[in-house]
Design an enzyme around this catalytic site. Structure first.
Site, PDB file in Angstrom:
ATOM      1  N   CYS A 122       0.951  -1.078   0.001  1.00  0.00           N
ATOM      2  CA  CYS A 122       0.098  -0.237   0.061  1.00  0.00           C
ATOM      3  C   CYS A 122       1.045   1.143   0.101  1.00  0.00           C
ATOM      4  CB  CYS A 122      -0.987  -0.032   1.143  1.00  0.00           C
ATOM      5  SG  CYS A 122      -1.855  -1.534   1.172  1.00  0.00           S
ATOM      6  N   HIS A 255      -3.360   7.012   2.276  1.00  0.00           N
ATOM      7  CA  HIS A 255      -3.671   5.649   1.804  1.00  0.00           C
ATOM      8  C   HIS A 255      -5.088   5.488   2.394  1.00  0.00           C
ATOM      9  CE1 HIS A 255      -4.228   1.467   1.011  1.00  0.00           C
ATOM     10  NE2 HIS A 255      -3.717   1.128   2.207  1.00  0.00           N
ATOM     11  N   ASN A 286     -10.316  -0.434   0.430  1.00  0.00           N
ATOM     12  CA  ASN A 286      -8.970  -0.531   0.192  1.00  0.00           C
ATOM     13  C   ASN A 286      -8.171  -1.042  -1.089  1.00  0.00           C
ATOM     14  OD1 ASN A 286      -5.919  -0.859   0.611  1.00  0.00           O
ATOM     15  ND2 ASN A 286      -6.032  -1.478   2.651  1.00  0.00           N
TER      16      ASN A 286
END
Ligand SMILES: CC(C)(COP(=O)(O)OP(=O)(O)OC[C@H]1O[C@@H](n2cnc3c(N)ncnc32)[C@H](O)[C@@H]1OP(=O)(O)O)[C@@H](O)C(=O)NCCC(=O)NCCS
Length: 330
Positions: A122, A255, A286
């Site tokens: 990520c 993020h 996500n």
């Protein structure tokens, strides 16, 4: 002894254009709860996610990347032949090698340009952006295409109630090129291999003990604590290194992992009210390396972000790895 000549690049770099691709299929929490024992209320309260996008068979890593990249190139006014480096951040290109980046470069008309993948989970988009900034300033490249792309659903156990509702698919891209003024701040980044086991694959590909595809294993609370404490503290360094204070920011685009992690980062930074904070997690879930460019796209679409505005971006995830920097939006 002969002296080696060094290369010299542009004094500064900037993001010239951003693009994204959202998969067609929307999976809301009601549908999610047909797969796991959960509730819309629990998922929204613990994460902020109401729905997410899942890629269909034809929405491959390459297809989503090319689509996001074409949009970024059009907005930057750059042809494929002008791209001289392609970096693809992903952990879901399911072929160990070759990297997917050369195939993407070929489809975009950037055939021959150096192209490679990076595995930074990520944190991938911010790591790729840091590399692109350095490559442009060193003279190794003039226009770098950075892509963050994932099909996390390929490695998610959809019956695991601790992870299934979190992860999703998508792609984002940015063209980075020379600039007269600094428009990408110094990266602040790091890794903690001692905590590698808190977010990882359930098995390695060569583990013969099962025929099942490895999936994501996560110790949610350990990841949560690291992100909302350690990474949150690092965000102040990202501002310091850019010579800015939080009051100078127009946008905060972390993020998109969990609304409560975003809240913790805002508390650490003492975020002023005028700063617009990305909450794309609500609609996208996500999407790992794709989440920051996807969130930027949503802010543009909603009229909450404009060219020339200053944003702090920060990625964090499996490794554990984090990276972040201040950018000026194209
Ligand atoms: C995953 C996450 C949402 C789980 O939330 P949590 O508060 O840590 O949840 P826990 O695992 O401690 O479980 C708390 C309770 O909820 C229950 N629960 C767990 N998953 C559930 C679900 N999907 N639906 C309903 N209840 C659930 C548990 O059984 C437990 O119940 P109990 O208190 O009766 O024992 C949270 O840890 C998180 O977001 N972590 C960060 C993850 C992340 O962002 N990862 C990616 C970083 S890149």
């Amino acid at each position: 002894m002969s002296k080696i000549q060094s290369s010299e690049g542009a004094q500064y770099a900037r993001i010239m254009g951003i693009g994204s691709y959202r998969p067609r299929r929307v999976v809301d929490n009601a549908e999610m709860c047909t797969m796991i024992e959960s509730s819309d209320e629990w998922i929204v309260q613990r994460t902020g996610i109401s729905e997410r996008r899942w890629a269909s068979e034809d929405e491959t890593i390459t297809m989503m990347s090319v689509s996001a990249a074409r949009q970024a190139m059009e907005r930057a006014g750059i042809e494929g032949s002008e791209i001289d480096c392609v970096i693809v951040a992903t952990v879901t290109h399911m072929t160990q090698f070759p990297a997917v980046a050369p195939q993407i470069a070929l489809e975009l008309g950037a055939q021959g340009a150096p192209a490679y993948d990076i595995s930074a989970a990520c944190a991938g988009f911010c790591v790729g952006l840091a590399q692109a900034d350095a490559l442009v300033r060193s003279g190794a490249a003039t226009h770098v295409l950075v892509i963050g792309v994932e099909r996390l659903t390929d490695i998610t156990n959809l019956s695991d109630r601790s992870t299934a509702f979190l992860f999703a698919d998508g792609a984002g891209a940015a063209i980075v090129g020379p600039s007269d003024e600094p428009k990408i701040g110094p990266v602040v980044w790091g890794a903690d291999g001692a905590a590698a086991d808190v977010l990882k694959m359930t098995r390695t590909w060569d583990d013969d003990s099962s025929d099942e595809t490895p999936t994501v294993y996560m110790e949610g609370q350990a990841v949560f604590k690291w992100a909302s404490q350690t990474v949150a503290r690092k965000t102040t360094e990202m501002l310091d290194k850019a010579g800015l204070s939080v009051d100078d920011l127009d946008l905060f685009i972390p993020h998109q992992a969990n609304n409560r992690i975003i809240d913790a980062m805002m508390r650490t930074l003492r975020m002023p009210e005028h700063v617009t904070v990305a909450r794309d997690i609500k609609r996208q879930g996500n999407t790992s390396a794709a989440s920051i460019p996807l969130a930027i796209e949503t802010l543009y679409e909603e009229g909450k972000a404009k060219s020339g505005e200053t944003a702090l971006i920060v990625g964090f995830g499996g490794g554990l790895i984090f990276a972040g920097q201040v950018i000026v939006l194209p």
